[in-house]
Design a protein around this motif. Structure first.
Motif, PDB file in Angstrom:
ATOM      1  N   PRO A  44     -64.117 -74.332  12.495  1.00 35.27           N
ATOM      2  CA  PRO A  44     -63.829 -72.921  12.246  1.00 35.27           C
ATOM      3  C   PRO A  44     -62.358 -72.709  11.922  1.00 35.27           C
ATOM      4  CG  PRO A  44     -64.035 -73.336  14.596  1.00 35.27           C
ATOM      5  CD  PRO A  44     -64.406 -74.614  13.909  1.00 35.27           C
ATOM      6  N   VAL A  45     -62.034 -71.525  11.443  1.00 40.50           N
ATOM      7  CA  VAL A  45     -60.656 -71.157  11.155  1.00 40.50           C
ATOM      8  C   VAL A  45     -59.870 -71.108  12.467  1.00 40.50           C
ATOM      9  CG1 VAL A  45     -59.157 -69.367  10.202  1.00 40.50           C
ATOM     10  CG2 VAL A  45     -61.366 -69.834   9.134  1.00 40.50           C
ATOM     11  N   GLU A  46     -58.614 -71.549  12.423  1.00 44.59           N
ATOM     12  CA  GLU A  46     -57.779 -71.532  13.620  1.00 44.59           C
ATOM     13  C   GLU A  46     -57.040 -70.203  13.730  1.00 44.59           C
ATOM     14  OE1 GLU A  46     -55.122 -74.808  13.776  1.00 44.59           O
ATOM     15  OE2 GLU A  46     -56.703 -76.324  13.749  1.00 44.59           O
ATOM     16  N   GLU A  47     -57.138 -69.579  14.889  1.00 48.15           N
ATOM     17  CA  GLU A  47     -56.473 -68.294  15.105  1.00 48.15           C
ATOM     18  C   GLU A  47     -54.967 -68.413  14.930  1.00 48.15           C
ATOM     19  OE1 GLU A  47     -55.995 -64.790  18.477  1.00 48.15           O
ATOM     20  OE2 GLU A  47     -57.394 -66.424  18.789  1.00 48.15           O
ATOM     21  N   ARG A  48     -54.391 -69.513  15.407  1.00 44.81           N
ATOM     22  CA  ARG A  48     -52.936 -69.640  15.319  1.00 44.81           C
ATOM     23  C   ARG A  48     -52.465 -69.706  13.875  1.00 44.81           C
ATOM     24  NH1 ARG A  48     -51.999 -75.832  17.614  1.00 44.81           N
ATOM     25  NH2 ARG A  48     -53.231 -76.928  16.029  1.00 44.81           N
ATOM     26  N   GLU A  49     -53.310 -70.260  12.969  1.00 45.15           N
ATOM     27  CA  GLU A  49     -52.939 -70.294  11.568  1.00 45.15           C
ATOM     28  C   GLU A  49     -52.994 -68.901  10.955  1.00 45.15           C
ATOM     29  OE1 GLU A  49     -52.042 -71.747   7.615  1.00 45.15           O
ATOM     30  OE2 GLU A  49     -51.461 -72.188   9.684  1.00 45.15           O
ATOM     31  N   LEU A  50     -54.013 -68.140  11.275  1.00 48.33           N
ATOM     32  CA  LEU A  50     -54.077 -66.766  10.772  1.00 48.33           C
ATOM     33  C   LEU A  50     -52.915 -65.944  11.309  1.00 48.33           C
ATOM     34  CD1 LEU A  50     -57.898 -65.920  10.973  1.00 48.33           C
ATOM     35  CD2 LEU A  50     -56.563 -66.604   8.979  1.00 48.33           C
ATOM     36  N   ASP A  51     -52.594 -66.112  12.585  1.00 44.78           N
ATOM     37  CA  ASP A  51     -51.458 -65.393  13.162  1.00 44.78           C
ATOM     38  C   ASP A  51     -50.158 -65.800  12.484  1.00 44.78           C
ATOM     39  OD1 ASP A  51     -52.962 -63.929  14.968  1.00 44.78           O
ATOM     40  OD2 ASP A  51     -52.750 -65.386  16.584  1.00 44.78           O
ATOM     41  N   ARG A  52     -50.013 -67.094  12.187  1.00 50.58           N
ATOM     42  CA  ARG A  52     -48.798 -67.582  11.535  1.00 50.58           C
ATOM     43  C   ARG A  52     -48.632 -66.959  10.152  1.00 50.58           C
ATOM     44  NH1 ARG A  52     -46.989 -70.931   7.849  1.00 50.58           N
ATOM     45  NH2 ARG A  52     -49.082 -71.366   7.067  1.00 50.58           N
ATOM     46  N   VAL A  53     -49.725 -66.884   9.404  1.00 47.81           N
ATOM     47  CA  VAL A  53     -49.663 -66.303   8.066  1.00 47.81           C
ATOM     48  C   VAL A  53     -49.396 -64.808   8.140  1.00 47.81           C
ATOM     49  CG1 VAL A  53     -50.947 -65.880   5.939  1.00 47.81           C
ATOM     50  CG2 VAL A  53     -51.161 -68.093   7.108  1.00 47.81           C
ATOM     51  N   ARG A  54     -50.112 -64.136   9.015  1.00 47.92           N
ATOM     52  CA  ARG A  54     -49.964 -62.677   9.101  1.00 47.92           C
ATOM     53  C   ARG A  54     -48.560 -62.278   9.522  1.00 47.92           C
ATOM     54  NH1 ARG A  54     -54.255 -59.065  12.428  1.00 47.92           N
ATOM     55  NH2 ARG A  54     -53.482 -60.378  14.114  1.00 47.92           N
ATOM     56  N   ALA A  55     -47.902 -63.111  10.307  1.00 46.56           N
ATOM     57  CA  ALA A  55     -46.552 -62.797  10.753  1.00 46.56           C
ATOM     58  C   ALA A  55     -45.547 -62.762   9.603  1.00 46.56           C
ATOM     59  CB  ALA A  55     -46.109 -63.812  11.803  1.00 46.56           C
ATOM     60  N   GLN A  56     -45.914 -63.370   8.455  1.00 49.19           N
ATOM     61  CA  GLN A  56     -45.012 -63.385   7.305  1.00 49.19           C
ATOM     62  C   GLN A  56     -45.169 -62.154   6.414  1.00 49.19           C
ATOM     63  OE1 GLN A  56     -44.795 -67.320   5.278  1.00 49.19           O
ATOM     64  NE2 GLN A  56     -46.323 -67.965   6.776  1.00 49.19           N
TER      65      GLN A  56
END
Length: 434
Positions: free
Chosen positions: A158-170
């Motif tokens: 599945p998609v990793e939450e930390r990766e989505l959070d990392r992208v969204r923070a930009q």
């Protein structure tokens, strides 16, 4: 900070405002504050819209902008050939800087042709650096964009939450927002699809998913999603060719939205665009370009293809329907109807001025009909996004186009050489059927 567009023919796409043979549009701090036959605003910057059609910017609800450098080479490809060529042959040679240039030039091209809002469905996430580069390309373009991040074609996690959070923070807010490119049952297992959707819901992200690419009749993917409780109103279903009538009604009942790519669907063998069947099921279609290796990148051609096909099939639709799909309905599918989609007071000023005096459309009778039947990118004179002029007198503002074009050519040539393919259209990718 006030701007007055004066003397144009206004096609507002808002029933409460209507259309004006001669009208003015007042913009205050990036927001439309008045639309009327005449507006007195002596302190405003004036943009003369005489001999111009003033309408809301187009909304492209699904495009893979990272592929921009390879425009046209797949004009004769089937969907199977496209998968082999783009995802199997070219994508492995993309560096982050190649992704950046594709996304930036792709977004600028869309903006240049009057697409003020675009969903970038990004599925070249070979590394975090590739993802960051794709997002940077959108952030560096002055358009309204939805970065629709897809973890790729991997089906094993599945998609990793930390990766989505990392992208969204930009994403600092403003013109660029984020969505999840949901892999769904075509690209992963139903269990992983469920986990991905659960995470998107928890993070408050809209989702977009491909269904029926290459035909889906008999597989009933929508029913399978419904049975798992995975149909939601904040999901856009892309293509949906061959989906059964009762499944289309399931989408409508769930409040979901749909995105049609008429040129790609016809050329690659998906089947006829499902515009009429979607309307019959209670859905409001929206339009997308999809990919520029196979299709043109402007909304005018997309409108014309969808219109001609559906009229040929059953004689339904009129030109106003098509404009609604490409503006107000598109904005709704992006979750942006409170910000854009029509020339309504209170919405942000995403506005396009088309030349009504160009010989290809003169005399400009029946604005909606002429835009759909004869419109083309060469008519796009001025573009505003959130009240900011980003194209004036036919030229993008503040963009070093020549330098960017040179960089994109270098990127294209390096990738093509590394992949060992010609660019003249003579190469046909091998498929399992060969």
């Amino acid at each position: 900070m006030r701007t007055l567009l004066t003397g144009g023919t206004v096609v507002s796409m808002d029933p409460a405002v209507g259309d004006l043979d001669r009208g003015d549009v007042l913009i205050t701090d990036g927001v439309i504050t008045a639309v009327a036959e005449r507006i007195d605003a002596p302190d405003a910057e004036v943009i003369d819209a005489t001999d111009r059609i003033v309408l809301p910017g187009f909304v492209d609800t699904h495009r893979h902008a990272w592929q921009t450098a390879f425009r046209g080479i797949g004009a004769d490809w089937t969907f199977a050939e496209y998968l082999v060529a783009v995802h199997g042959t070219l994508k492995p040679h993309y560096r982050p800087e190649d992704v950046y240039l594709g996304n930036l030039l792709g977004r600028l091209e869309a903006l240049n042709s009057g697409i003020t809002t675009m969903v970038d469905w990004f599925h070249a996430a070979r590394s975090p650096e590739h993802v960051d580069a794709a997002l940077a390309g959108l952030l560096d373009a002055p358009g309204r964009s939805v970065f629709c991040y897809c973890a790729g074609f991997s089906a094993d996690a599945p998609v990793e939450e930390r990766e989505l959070d990392r992208v969204r923070a930009q994403i600092p807010g403003g013109l660029v927002t984020m969505a999840l490119g949901w892999r769904g049952p075509q690209l992963t297992t139903m269990d992983i699809a469920a986990e991905d959707l659960k995470l998107a819901v928890e993070l408050g992200l809209r989702t977009s998913v491909h269904i029926g690419s290459g035909g889906a009749r008999g597989s009933r993917p929508v029913a399978a999603l419904r049975d798992r409780g995975l149909l939601r109103q904040d999901t856009t279903f892309v293509h949906a060719n061959g989906v059964e009538d009762d499944e289309l009604r399931m989408l409508a009942e769930a409040g979901a939205t749909v995105s049609i790519s008429p040129d790609v669907e016809l050329k690659m063998g998906f089947g006829f665009p499902e515009t009429g069947r979607m309307l019959a099921a209670g859905l409001r279609p929206t339009f997308s370009i999809d990919d520029c290796p196979s299709a043109g990148g402007d909304m005018f051609a997309t409108l014309r293809t969808a219109y001609a096909v559906q009229r040929g099939l059953d004689g339904s639709l009129n030109s106003r329907d098509l404009l609604e799909f490409a503006t107000v309905d598109g904005a709704r599918a992006c979750g942006l109807s409170a910000r854009t989609g029509s020339l309504s007071p209170g919405l942000e000023a995403d506005i396009v001025l088309l030349r009504a005096d160009d010989l290809s459309v003169f005399p400009f009778n029946n604005p909606a009909g002429t835009i759909v039947a004869a419109g083309h990118p060469g008519l796009v004179d001025t573009v505003l996004v959130a009240g900011r002029v980003v194209k004036r007198d036919g030229v993008l503002v503040g963009v070093d186009v020549q330098t960017l074009k040179s960089s994109l050519l270098e990127s294209r040539n390096r990738i093509a050489a590394a992949a060992g393919i010609p660019l003249d259209g003579s190469w046909r990718p091998p498929t399992e059927s060969d």
